[in-house]
Design a protein around this motif. Structure first.
Motif, PDB file in Angstrom:
ATOM      1  N   ILE A 166      45.833 -61.557 -28.336  1.00 46.03           N
ATOM      2  CA  ILE A 166      47.230 -61.595 -28.717  1.00 46.03           C
ATOM      3  C   ILE A 166      47.802 -62.764 -27.915  1.00 46.03           C
ATOM      4  O   ILE A 166      48.582 -63.485 -28.284  1.00 46.03           O
ATOM      5  CB  ILE A 166      47.836 -60.502 -28.433  1.00 46.03           C
ATOM      6  CG1 ILE A 166      47.508 -59.118 -29.457  1.00 46.03           C
ATOM      7  CG2 ILE A 166      49.517 -60.610 -28.360  1.00 46.03           C
ATOM      8  CD1 ILE A 166      47.894 -57.819 -29.168  1.00 46.03           C
TER       9      ILE A 166
ATOM     10  N   PHE B 123      39.139 -62.352 -30.788  1.00 43.78           N
ATOM     11  CA  PHE B 123      39.333 -61.515 -31.880  1.00 43.78           C
ATOM     12  C   PHE B 123      38.311 -60.604 -32.189  1.00 43.78           C
ATOM     13  O   PHE B 123      38.428 -59.236 -32.390  1.00 43.78           O
ATOM     14  CB  PHE B 123      39.897 -62.489 -33.216  1.00 43.78           C
ATOM     15  CG  PHE B 123      40.073 -61.533 -34.431  1.00 43.78           C
ATOM     16  CD1 PHE B 123      41.115 -60.897 -34.572  1.00 43.78           C
ATOM     17  CD2 PHE B 123      39.205 -61.674 -35.153  1.00 43.78           C
ATOM     18  CE1 PHE B 123      41.576 -60.054 -35.766  1.00 43.78           C
ATOM     19  CE2 PHE B 123      39.440 -60.998 -36.481  1.00 43.78           C
ATOM     20  CZ  PHE B 123      40.621 -60.141 -36.578  1.00 43.78           C
TER      21      PHE B 123
ATOM     22  N   ILE C 299      37.187 -52.007 -30.771  1.00 48.49           N
ATOM     23  CA  ILE C 299      37.782 -50.722 -31.540  1.00 48.49           C
ATOM     24  C   ILE C 299      36.646 -50.111 -32.549  1.00 48.49           C
ATOM     25  O   ILE C 299      36.637 -48.901 -32.320  1.00 48.49           O
ATOM     26  CB  ILE C 299      39.014 -51.420 -32.391  1.00 48.49           C
ATOM     27  CG1 ILE C 299      40.033 -51.842 -31.411  1.00 48.49           C
ATOM     28  CG2 ILE C 299      39.475 -50.394 -33.182  1.00 48.49           C
ATOM     29  CD1 ILE C 299      41.220 -52.737 -32.128  1.00 48.49           C
TER      30      ILE C 299
ATOM     31  N   PRO D 199      42.584 -56.432 -27.011  1.00 47.06           N
ATOM     32  CA  PRO D 199      43.522 -56.819 -27.704  1.00 47.06           C
ATOM     33  C   PRO D 199      44.274 -57.822 -27.133  1.00 47.06           C
ATOM     34  O   PRO D 199      44.998 -59.064 -27.544  1.00 47.06           O
ATOM     35  CB  PRO D 199      44.603 -55.791 -28.210  1.00 47.06           C
ATOM     36  CG  PRO D 199      43.460 -54.586 -28.093  1.00 47.06           C
ATOM     37  CD  PRO D 199      42.646 -54.744 -26.971  1.00 47.06           C
TER      38      PRO D 199
ATOM     39  N   MET E 171      37.651 -58.010 -29.850  1.00 51.76           N
ATOM     40  CA  MET E 171      38.661 -56.690 -30.162  1.00 51.76           C
ATOM     41  C   MET E 171      38.298 -55.881 -31.191  1.00 51.76           C
ATOM     42  O   MET E 171      38.068 -54.662 -30.866  1.00 51.76           O
ATOM     43  CB  MET E 171      40.015 -57.568 -30.318  1.00 51.76           C
ATOM     44  CG  MET E 171      41.236 -56.238 -30.955  1.00 51.76           C
ATOM     45  SD  MET E 171      42.529 -57.391 -31.270  1.00 51.76           S
ATOM     46  CE  MET E 171      42.435 -57.636 -32.903  1.00 51.76           C
TER      47      MET E 171
END
Lengths: 109, 282
Positions: free
Chosen positions: B108, B15, B22, B104, B18
């Motif tokens: 996920i 997480f 970003i 991601p 990610m």
């Protein structure tokens, strides 16, 4: 009507004049077996290996051609012309060739 | 320390990776990019330990099998492979910005895995075989390569549109992303890796089926769908190599191929029933 092995007097609950009770039960034991003989298995192996080898050859190897010509220009200097082509993965081939030309330029200086 | 705790930690690390990728794309700071790569690498390390520990624990419980047999384990392995393939690509092609679109996935997938039961169950006797590792590993590395190609292809479609609309804008958001030609090539390279692996996965599956069930191919839904996936990517490679397809058309084929892959993986498990019962809804 149900007769249960685990509960032999089950039928008694029906409350009739007579009832049935399980005294003994003999069952034949059986099992399912599958036997398979395939003398052609080696051929299937061979075919699979050929398939994978073929894919590797088709996707990871390419026909590459390089043309090199060495000429003298008007001032008497030697002029090297290099051209090349590949049938697949041209981007990588172009980079490779570019690098080779760069190396040659460094050597010639 | 149990394997599920380690899997949980790796989910959180993914997480953060990610979020960092970003933010790297948003703020364009080299430092953030380095930390993003490091944290994704850290997530892979923690998950490697988790898979190893789960493997060890299954032996300690007397079950003794590779952790690749149910939905939870397969998803965890899928996430691990995607992260690993991406890290290799990032190193090879120097495309850190793609991370915002690929990172991601491991998170996920791990989050979805955590919704599935994660207790270690023994395998049915028919499936206790060394074919398990070769079959599952090759198939899932193939799937993961297709997932990376899918992310890159979507990015390609956006990028190519932005290049057409504003050809010269190096300072813009899209200008920071790799050139569309590089994305096109990465999308192709990942499929060129995944396709032979999927082929090997199908072949090892057929030989395993021959040992376990007595036939190479029984048109089980999983088998049928893996054939569909195989045909789509075969068409992709064929169109690209012999017909010279490039860019938009191959990017769309890659997206279609991954949609079929997802159905082959999840749709078949959740909707259809068959011999591949490793990840049913039950």
């Amino acid at each position: 009507m149900w007769l249960l092995m685990d509960n032999p007097d089950y039928d008694k609950q029906r409350g009739g004049d007579y009832y049935l009770r399980v005294k003994d039960l003999k069952l034949k034991k059986y099992t399912g077996l599958q036997v398979n003989k395939d003398p052609g298995e080696i051929l299937v192996w061979l075919g699979s290996i050929l398939l994978i080898a073929g894919i590797m050859i088709a996707f990871f190897m390419s026909h590459k051609k390089l043309w090199v010509s060495l000429k003298k220009d008007k001032k008497g200097r030697s002029e090297l012309t290099i051209g090349g082509t590949a049938n697949k993965n041209r981007g990588a081939f172009a980079r490779e060739t570019e690098k080779m030309i760069q190396n040659l330029k460094e050597v010639s200086q | 320390m149990t394997n599920s705790l380690l899997f949980g930690i790796s989910t959180f690390v993914y997480f953060f990776a990610m979020v960092l990728y970003i933010s790297y794309l948003a703020f364009r700071s080299e430092g953030l990019g380095k930390v993003a790569t490091l944290s994704l690498f850290g997530g892979v390390l923690v998950e490697t330990a988790a898979i190893g520990l789960r493997w060890y624990e299954s032996y300690a419980m007397g079950i003794g099998r590779a952790p690749l047999t149910n939905m939870y384990e397969s998803l965890a392995f899928f996430a691990w492979t995607i992260a690993l393939i991406y890290l290799v690509l990032e190193r090879k092609f120097r495309v850190k910005t793609v991370g915002a679109f690929v990172a991601p996935f491991p998170f996920i997938v791990m989050a979805y895995a955590s919704l599935n039961p994660n207790d270690i169950q023994p395998l049915v006797p028919a499936l206790q075989s060394n074919w398990l590792i070769s079959h599952v590993v090759t198939c899932f590395v193939g799937y993961a390569a297709f997932a990376v190609s899918f992310a890159v292809s979507i990015l390609y479609l956006f990028k190519v549109k932005s290049e057409r609309l504003s050809p010269k804008s190096p300072g813009s958001f899209w200008g920071f992303l790799p050139a569309s030609s590089a994305l096109d090539e990465i999308g192709y390279k990942t499929i060129a890796i995944g396709f032979p692996l999927l082929t090997i996965g199908i072949v090892t599956g057929a030989f395993w089926a021959n040992v376990a069930w007595g036939t190479y191919w029984s048109w089980d839904p999983k088998e049928t769908w893996s054939l569909i996936v195989w045909l789509i990517y075969a068409a992709y490679l064929h169109a690209r190599i012999t017909r010279g397809w490039q860019g938009k058309r191959t990017a769309i084929l890659s997206i279609v191929g991954f949609a079929a892959t997802v159905f082959c993986y999840l749709g078949v498990n959740l909707i259809l029933s068959g011999l591949h019962s490793y990840g049913g809804a039950s």
